[in-house]
Design a protein around this motif. Structure first.
Motif, PDB file in Angstrom:
ATOM      1  N   HIS A   1       7.582   6.008   6.322  1.00  0.00           N
ATOM      2  CA  HIS A   1       8.114   7.027   5.413  1.00  0.00           C
ATOM      3  C   HIS A   1       9.305   6.461   4.657  1.00  0.00           C
ATOM      4  N   LYS A   2       9.242   6.536   3.327  1.00  0.00           N
ATOM      5  CA  LYS A   2      10.305   6.002   2.481  1.00  0.00           C
ATOM      6  C   LYS A   2      11.136   7.103   1.828  1.00  0.00           C
ATOM      7  N   GLY A   3      10.758   8.367   2.023  1.00  0.00           N
ATOM      8  CA  GLY A   3      11.469   9.475   1.399  1.00  0.00           C
ATOM      9  C   GLY A   3      10.661  10.079   0.268  1.00  0.00           C
ATOM     10  N   ASP A   4      10.959  11.321  -0.068  1.00  0.00           N
ATOM     11  CA  ASP A   4      10.291  12.051  -1.151  1.00  0.00           C
ATOM     12  C   ASP A   4       8.778  12.093  -0.993  1.00  0.00           C
TER      13      ASP A   4
ATOM     14  N   LEU B   1       0.877  -1.164   0.000  1.00  0.00           N
ATOM     15  CA  LEU B   1       0.000   0.000   0.000  1.00  0.00           C
ATOM     16  C   LEU B   1       0.915   1.214   0.000  1.00  0.00           C
ATOM     17  N   LYS B   2       0.666   2.149  -0.906  1.00  0.00           N
ATOM     18  CA  LYS B   2       1.629   3.238  -1.102  1.00  0.00           C
ATOM     19  C   LYS B   2       0.904   4.529  -1.438  1.00  0.00           C
ATOM     20  N   SER B   3       1.358   5.616  -0.849  1.00  0.00           N
ATOM     21  CA  SER B   3       0.809   6.933  -1.181  1.00  0.00           C
ATOM     22  C   SER B   3       1.912   7.992  -1.110  1.00  0.00           C
ATOM     23  N   LYS B   4       1.704   9.058  -1.849  1.00  0.00           N
ATOM     24  CA  LYS B   4       2.642  10.183  -1.844  1.00  0.00           C
ATOM     25  C   LYS B   4       1.898  11.397  -1.319  1.00  0.00           C
ATOM     26  N   VAL B   5       2.498  12.083  -0.339  1.00  0.00           N
ATOM     27  CA  VAL B   5       1.868  13.223   0.316  1.00  0.00           C
ATOM     28  C   VAL B   5       2.600  14.503  -0.078  1.00  0.00           C
ATOM     29  N   THR B   6       1.846  15.458  -0.621  1.00  0.00           N
ATOM     30  CA  THR B   6       2.428  16.736  -1.040  1.00  0.00           C
ATOM     31  C   THR B   6       1.538  17.891  -0.593  1.00  0.00           C
TER      32      THR B   6
ATOM     33  N   LYS C   1       5.635  20.748  -2.791  1.00  0.00           N
ATOM     34  CA  LYS C   1       6.545  20.308  -1.728  1.00  0.00           C
ATOM     35  C   LYS C   1       6.129  18.934  -1.202  1.00  0.00           C
ATOM     36  N   ASN C   2       7.087  18.001  -1.125  1.00  0.00           N
ATOM     37  CA  ASN C   2       6.847  16.696  -0.512  1.00  0.00           C
ATOM     38  C   ASN C   2       6.730  16.873   0.996  1.00  0.00           C
ATOM     39  N   ILE C   3       5.781  16.182   1.603  1.00  0.00           N
ATOM     40  CA  ILE C   3       5.607  16.242   3.054  1.00  0.00           C
ATOM     41  C   ILE C   3       6.315  15.035   3.663  1.00  0.00           C
ATOM     42  N   GLU C   4       7.329  15.308   4.460  1.00  0.00           N
ATOM     43  CA  GLU C   4       8.176  14.252   5.023  1.00  0.00           C
ATOM     44  C   GLU C   4       7.808  13.883   6.456  1.00  0.00           C
ATOM     45  N   ASP C   5       6.848  14.592   7.053  1.00  0.00           N
ATOM     46  CA  ASP C   5       6.511  14.324   8.457  1.00  0.00           C
ATOM     47  C   ASP C   5       5.020  14.060   8.655  1.00  0.00           C
ATOM     48  N   ALA C   6       4.381  13.455   7.666  1.00  0.00           N
ATOM     49  CA  ALA C   6       2.953  13.143   7.764  1.00  0.00           C
ATOM     50  C   ALA C   6       2.737  11.913   8.642  1.00  0.00           C
ATOM     51  N   ASP C   7       1.535  11.801   9.167  1.00  0.00           N
ATOM     52  CA  ASP C   7       1.110  10.592   9.873  1.00  0.00           C
ATOM     53  C   ASP C   7       0.175   9.866   8.911  1.00  0.00           C
ATOM     54  N   VAL C   8       0.607   8.717   8.408  1.00  0.00           N
ATOM     55  CA  VAL C   8      -0.169   7.971   7.417  1.00  0.00           C
ATOM     56  C   VAL C   8      -0.511   6.605   7.987  1.00  0.00           C
ATOM     57  N   GLN C   9      -1.796   6.275   7.952  1.00  0.00           N
ATOM     58  CA  GLN C   9      -2.258   4.950   8.340  1.00  0.00           C
ATOM     59  C   GLN C   9      -3.135   4.420   7.215  1.00  0.00           C
ATOM     60  N   PHE C  10      -2.826   3.220   6.776  1.00  0.00           N
ATOM     61  CA  PHE C  10      -3.604   2.589   5.730  1.00  0.00           C
ATOM     62  C   PHE C  10      -4.645   1.673   6.377  1.00  0.00           C
ATOM     63  N   GLU C  11      -5.898   1.895   6.032  1.00  0.00           N
ATOM     64  CA  GLU C  11      -6.975   1.017   6.479  1.00  0.00           C
ATOM     65  C   GLU C  11      -7.288   0.111   5.291  1.00  0.00           C
ATOM     66  N   PHE C  12      -7.282  -1.205   5.513  1.00  0.00           N
ATOM     67  CA  PHE C  12      -7.412  -2.170   4.419  1.00  0.00           C
ATOM     68  C   PHE C  12      -8.441  -3.223   4.801  1.00  0.00           C
ATOM     69  N   TRP C  13      -9.386  -3.492   3.895  1.00  0.00           N
ATOM     70  CA  TRP C  13     -10.411  -4.491   4.172  1.00  0.00           C
ATOM     71  C   TRP C  13     -10.957  -5.086   2.880  1.00  0.00           C
ATOM     72  N   GLU C  14     -11.547  -6.281   3.025  1.00  0.00           N
ATOM     73  CA  GLU C  14     -12.210  -6.921   1.891  1.00  0.00           C
ATOM     74  C   GLU C  14     -13.632  -6.384   1.791  1.00  0.00           C
ATOM     75  N   SER C  15     -14.114  -6.245   0.570  1.00  0.00           N
ATOM     76  CA  SER C  15     -15.443  -5.698   0.330  1.00  0.00           C
ATOM     77  C   SER C  15     -16.493  -6.405   1.188  1.00  0.00           C
ATOM     78  N   GLY C  16     -17.329  -5.606   1.827  1.00  0.00           N
ATOM     79  CA  GLY C  16     -18.399  -6.128   2.664  1.00  0.00           C
ATOM     80  C   GLY C  16     -17.957  -6.541   4.055  1.00  0.00           C
ATOM     81  N   MET C  17     -16.670  -6.413   4.361  1.00  0.00           N
ATOM     82  CA  MET C  17     -16.157  -6.846   5.666  1.00  0.00           C
ATOM     83  C   MET C  17     -15.272  -5.775   6.309  1.00  0.00           C
ATOM     84  N   LYS C  18     -15.727  -4.546   6.242  1.00  0.00           N
ATOM     85  CA  LYS C  18     -14.919  -3.442   6.774  1.00  0.00           C
ATOM     86  C   LYS C  18     -14.620  -3.617   8.263  1.00  0.00           C
ATOM     87  N   ASP C  19     -15.587  -4.187   8.994  1.00  0.00           N
ATOM     88  CA  ASP C  19     -15.378  -4.363  10.431  1.00  0.00           C
ATOM     89  C   ASP C  19     -14.271  -5.376  10.735  1.00  0.00           C
TER      90      ASP C  19
END
Length: 153
Positions: free
Chosen positions: A86-89, A50-55, A59-77
């Motif tokens: 943070h991987k850079g850039d 799971l990957k995202s770029k924050v700008t 300007k690239n944002i190097e100090d963001a708080d990123v949390q990925f929420e991941f679920w299968e359709s119909g089963m969010k709970d």
């Protein structure tokens, strides 16, 4: 009488000096934080990055708080929250093991520069039997959405 006149003049001068005409200036609007999801929308059944770029502007944002929420359709709970590393850039990543084909979703919950952005993406893993895929309940809200809905009632 002279004291009252002097006090009135001094008060007027003091009040006039405090007026910096800031009311006539337009308030400065901050540039919006943008989150570009870089996870493919189709992937094989295997470990998924799971990957995202924050700008903000250009300007690239190097100090963001990123949390990925991941679920299968119909089963969010039954979904999971994964801390983005943070991987850079301005790029943040997390990995998740996907064990079977299906339709999945992710939110990239991102807090940066005093703003919260949470783009959502659908990801088709493998070649799912669409007749067995549970529909996504679009009326489901995460806790942040629910709080916002309650405030607007």
């Amino acid at each position: 009488m002279k004291k009252w006149l002097l006090a009135a003049i001094a008060t007027s001068a003091l009040l006039a000096g405090c007026n910096d005409n800031s009311q006539s200036k337009e308030p400065e609007v901050p540039t919006i934080v943008e989150v570009d999801i870089q996870t493919p929308d189709k992937a094989p059944v295997e470990t998924l990055t799971l990957k995202s770029k924050v700008t903000q502007g250009d300007k690239n944002i190097e100090d963001a708080d990123v949390q990925f929420e991941f679920w299968e359709s119909g089963m969010k709970d039954q979904g999971q929250m994964l801390d983005g590393e943070h991987k850079g850039d301005g790029v943040y990543e997390a990995t998740v093991d996907v064990e079977h084909a299906g339709v999945y979703y992710m939110f990239a919950h991102t807090t940066a520069q005093g703003m919260h952005v949470m783009p959502k993406q659908e990801i088709i893993i493998g070649e799912p039997d669409m007749s067995k895929v549970l529909p996504e309940d679009d009326n489901q809200h995460d806790s942040m959405d629910m709080n916002m809905d309650e405030e607007t009632k």
